[in-house]
Design a protein around this motif. Structure first.
Motif, PDB file in Angstrom:
ATOM      1  N   ILE A  86       0.843  -1.188   0.000  1.00  0.00           N
ATOM      2  CA  ILE A  86       0.000   0.000   0.000  1.00  0.00           C
ATOM      3  C   ILE A  86       0.883   1.244   0.000  1.00  0.00           C
ATOM      4  O   ILE A  86       1.829   1.352   0.798  1.00  0.00           O
ATOM      5  CB  ILE A  86      -0.935   0.023   1.227  1.00  0.00           C
ATOM      6  CG1 ILE A  86      -1.807  -1.243   1.247  1.00  0.00           C
ATOM      7  CG2 ILE A  86      -1.798   1.274   1.234  1.00  0.00           C
ATOM      8  CD1 ILE A  86      -2.626  -1.376   2.499  1.00  0.00           C
ATOM      9  N   TYR A  88       0.178   5.268   0.579  1.00  0.00           N
ATOM     10  CA  TYR A  88      -0.927   6.111   0.993  1.00  0.00           C
ATOM     11  C   TYR A  88      -0.406   7.493   1.395  1.00  0.00           C
ATOM     12  O   TYR A  88       0.771   7.703   1.674  1.00  0.00           O
ATOM     13  CB  TYR A  88      -1.687   5.474   2.157  1.00  0.00           C
ATOM     14  CG  TYR A  88      -0.958   5.488   3.477  1.00  0.00           C
ATOM     15  CD1 TYR A  88      -1.211   6.479   4.424  1.00  0.00           C
ATOM     16  CD2 TYR A  88      -0.012   4.510   3.776  1.00  0.00           C
ATOM     17  CE1 TYR A  88      -0.538   6.489   5.635  1.00  0.00           C
ATOM     18  CE2 TYR A  88       0.658   4.509   4.965  1.00  0.00           C
ATOM     19  CZ  TYR A  88       0.389   5.507   5.897  1.00  0.00           C
ATOM     20  OH  TYR A  88       1.066   5.512   7.093  1.00  0.00           O
ATOM     21  N   LYS A  90      -1.805  10.925   3.884  1.00  0.00           N
ATOM     22  CA  LYS A  90      -2.779  11.376   4.878  1.00  0.00           C
ATOM     23  C   LYS A  90      -2.578  12.870   5.140  1.00  0.00           C
ATOM     24  O   LYS A  90      -1.460  13.320   5.393  1.00  0.00           O
ATOM     25  CB  LYS A  90      -2.630  10.597   6.186  1.00  0.00           C
ATOM     26  CG  LYS A  90      -3.623  11.004   7.257  1.00  0.00           C
ATOM     27  CD  LYS A  90      -5.056  10.688   6.829  1.00  0.00           C
ATOM     28  CE  LYS A  90      -6.040  11.040   7.919  1.00  0.00           C
ATOM     29  NZ  LYS A  90      -7.442  10.812   7.507  1.00  0.00           N
ATOM     30  N   ARG A 153       2.982  11.046   3.785  1.00  0.00           N
ATOM     31  CA  ARG A 153       3.003  10.000   2.747  1.00  0.00           C
ATOM     32  C   ARG A 153       3.900   8.862   3.216  1.00  0.00           C
ATOM     33  O   ARG A 153       4.974   9.100   3.757  1.00  0.00           O
ATOM     34  CB  ARG A 153       3.524  10.577   1.423  1.00  0.00           C
ATOM     35  CG  ARG A 153       3.563   9.564   0.280  1.00  0.00           C
ATOM     36  CD  ARG A 153       4.257  10.160  -0.939  1.00  0.00           C
ATOM     37  NE  ARG A 153       3.459  11.227  -1.501  1.00  0.00           N
ATOM     38  CZ  ARG A 153       2.601  11.050  -2.515  1.00  0.00           C
ATOM     39  NH1 ARG A 153       2.466   9.829  -3.037  1.00  0.00           N
ATOM     40  NH2 ARG A 153       1.918  12.064  -2.997  1.00  0.00           N
TER      41      ARG A 153
END
Length: 502
Positions: A86, A88, A90, A153
């Protein structure tokens, strides 16, 4: 009427045998090289190994058994492992407006209390410092933004193990398992039925080839006799004893016999080719003759009452499958309960919101379905009722088929025994008429009639023996005793001589 049917045989008075389902219908012409001599028992064993129908039915049964074994473990937990990579990002935003106001007010309160808390000698200095700080505070707090935004990140490797255990299925799992078992039983019954069909077909083709050979032999003997009769008629005409019309009459009869012999030879060759194709060999020479038992069979009632017939087993399995369908339809009205769990194998690199592990139980109930469950249950019940009626009808049909087959066997047996005296009388009558004709006392018409009567008796004898063998196989199949056919064959006390083969 069971699927394998009953043999259908028609015997014409002219002496020709019509054998159903193609035993004598093929007209394939081709020489058979190095034929293999096989008894009926040996042909049966070979058929088991080369029949595509038997092999297909066995494979279908195996598939059904494996399917039943596959769903036998539906109550076990389902354990799965998964891995995810993953990437991602935020973003966090914090509103600082209220905090700034609270901090400014608190600071002002604090600074206002400082001059009174120091010695009098320093109060002027403290007041001057507090005043300067108070003047600077608005600028300091103005530098702080009203909203604080933070963006993060990262990359995460997420391996997990999940498990789900059914606790209550509303009866769906047992219904599926019973349905799979019923399907396996039905497949086994179909395999047994396919094996019986293959055996009956072997009886038809194996003994049909012998019957066709007997017809061909009888036709050749008739042709040879008419050749001799034509020769005698020609000699008598040349001697002035008989008119030309009698010779022409003999010529017409002889030519008709030649055509009949040619047709019989073609039919025999076709029957021989069909037997070779059935057993997947270049050529077969049967060594087991047509047979008849002079003693009657046990009463028909002794062949009734068996419940292990393939057609009955298939009907019962179909009924069991339909009953399982009713239970499965009922299960759609009931809730489903299950236990579940998940474990993270890489907790050091987990997302902030992810647990290290989780476990629990759940219940699911369908409030509204896009399939009408009431109609589905009604349809399942109607199928179960239809299957039950079909099972009862199969039992009635099995009884009727057995009784009809027993009658066919007994009729063929009695007809065959009566033909012995007819054959002897026809043979003697032909001999007498031939002697009378040669001596000039008899007529050609009488000789031709005697010859036709003898040919009819020969073909009827072979046809009736063939009918007896087919009817016996049908009776044993209808009563679930086809495996005993070789026993009846060995116990028969009448066997027709086989045609000499080159």
């Amino acid at each position: 009427m069971p699927a394998w049917g009953l043999p259908r045989i028609a015997v014409r008075r002219a002496g020709w045998l019509v054998i159903g389902a193609g035993a004598l219908a093929s007209t394939t012409v081709g020489a058979q090289e190095a034929p293999v001599t096989l008894s009926f028992d040996a042909a049966s064993r070979r058929l088991e190994g080369v029949s595509p129908a038997v092999s297909a039915a066995d494979n279908a049964e195996l598939a059904a058994r494996e399917t039943a074994a596959a769903v036998a473990t539906l109550r076990r937990p389902i354990i799965t492992a998964s891995a995810q990579y993953i990437v991602y990002q935020k973003t966090l935003a914090v509103d600082l407006t209220g905090s700034k106001q609270s901090a400014s007010a608190a600071t002002q309160d604090f600074l206002s209390g400082i001059p009174g808390s120091v010695p009098p000698a320093f109060q002027v200095i403290a007041g001057d410092i507090v005043g300067r700080i108070s003047q600077a505070l608005p600028g300091l707090f103005a530098a702080i933004p009203d909203t604080l935004s933070y963006q993060y990140r990262d990359e995460v490797f997420r391996p997990t193990v999940q498990g789900v255990l059914p606790l209550y299925s509303g009866g769906a799992i047992p219904a599926i398992q019973r349905g799979a078992k019923a399907g396996a039983d039905a497949a086994a019954a179909r395999a047994a039925q396919a094996r019986e069909l293959a055996r009956i077909n072997l009886v038809r083709v194996y003994f049909g080839e012998i019957a066709a050979g007997e017809l061909a032999r009888s036709a050749r003997e008739t042709l040879a006799a008419l050749d001799r009769l034509l020769s005698d008629a020609t000699k008598l005409e040349m001697a002035g004893v008989t008119p030309r019309a009698r010779t022409l009459e003999a010529q017409v009869a002889r030519d008709a016999a030649a055509r009949a012999a040619a047709r019989a030879e073609i039919a025999h060759r076709g029957a021989r080719d069909e037997l070779a194709r059935l057993l997947e060999t270049d050529g077969v020479r049967p060594s087991t003759p047509l047979f008849v038992a002079s003693r009657p069979l046990p009463p028909a009632e002794t062949f009734l009452g068996r419940d292990d017939l393939p057609q009955l087993r298939q009907a019962d399995a179909t009924r069991g499958l339909a009953d399982a369908g009713v239970d499965l339809a009922r299960s759609r009205y009931r809730p489903k309960a299950f236990a579940f769990g998940e474990y993270n194998l890489n907790r050091d690199n987990a997302l902030p919101t992810e647990p290290d592990w989780v476990a629990g139980v759940g219940v699911r109930y369908t409030l509204l379905s896009n399939v009408d469950r009431g109609h589905a249950l009604a349809a399942a019940r109607a199928n179960a009722a239809a299957a039950s009626d079909a099972a009862r009808e199969s039992r009635k049909a099995a009884v009727g088929a057995t009784m009809r087959a027993w009658d066919l066997v007994e009729s063929a047996r009695q007809s065959f025994l009566l033909l012995d005296s007819s054959l002897a009388a026809a043979t003697e009558n032909l001999r007498v008429q031939q002697v009378s004709f040669r001596e000039g006392e008899g007529t050609l018409t009488a000789v031709l009639g005697a010859e036709a009567a003898l040919a009819t008796a020969r073909t009827q004898r072979a046809a009736t023996a063939y009918e007896y063998d087919l009817a016996l196989a049908g009776l044993l199949a209808a009563s679930g005793q086809l495996d005993r056919f070789p026993d009846y064959l060995r116990a028969a006390d009448i066997r027709l001589p086989l045609e000499p083969r080159p």
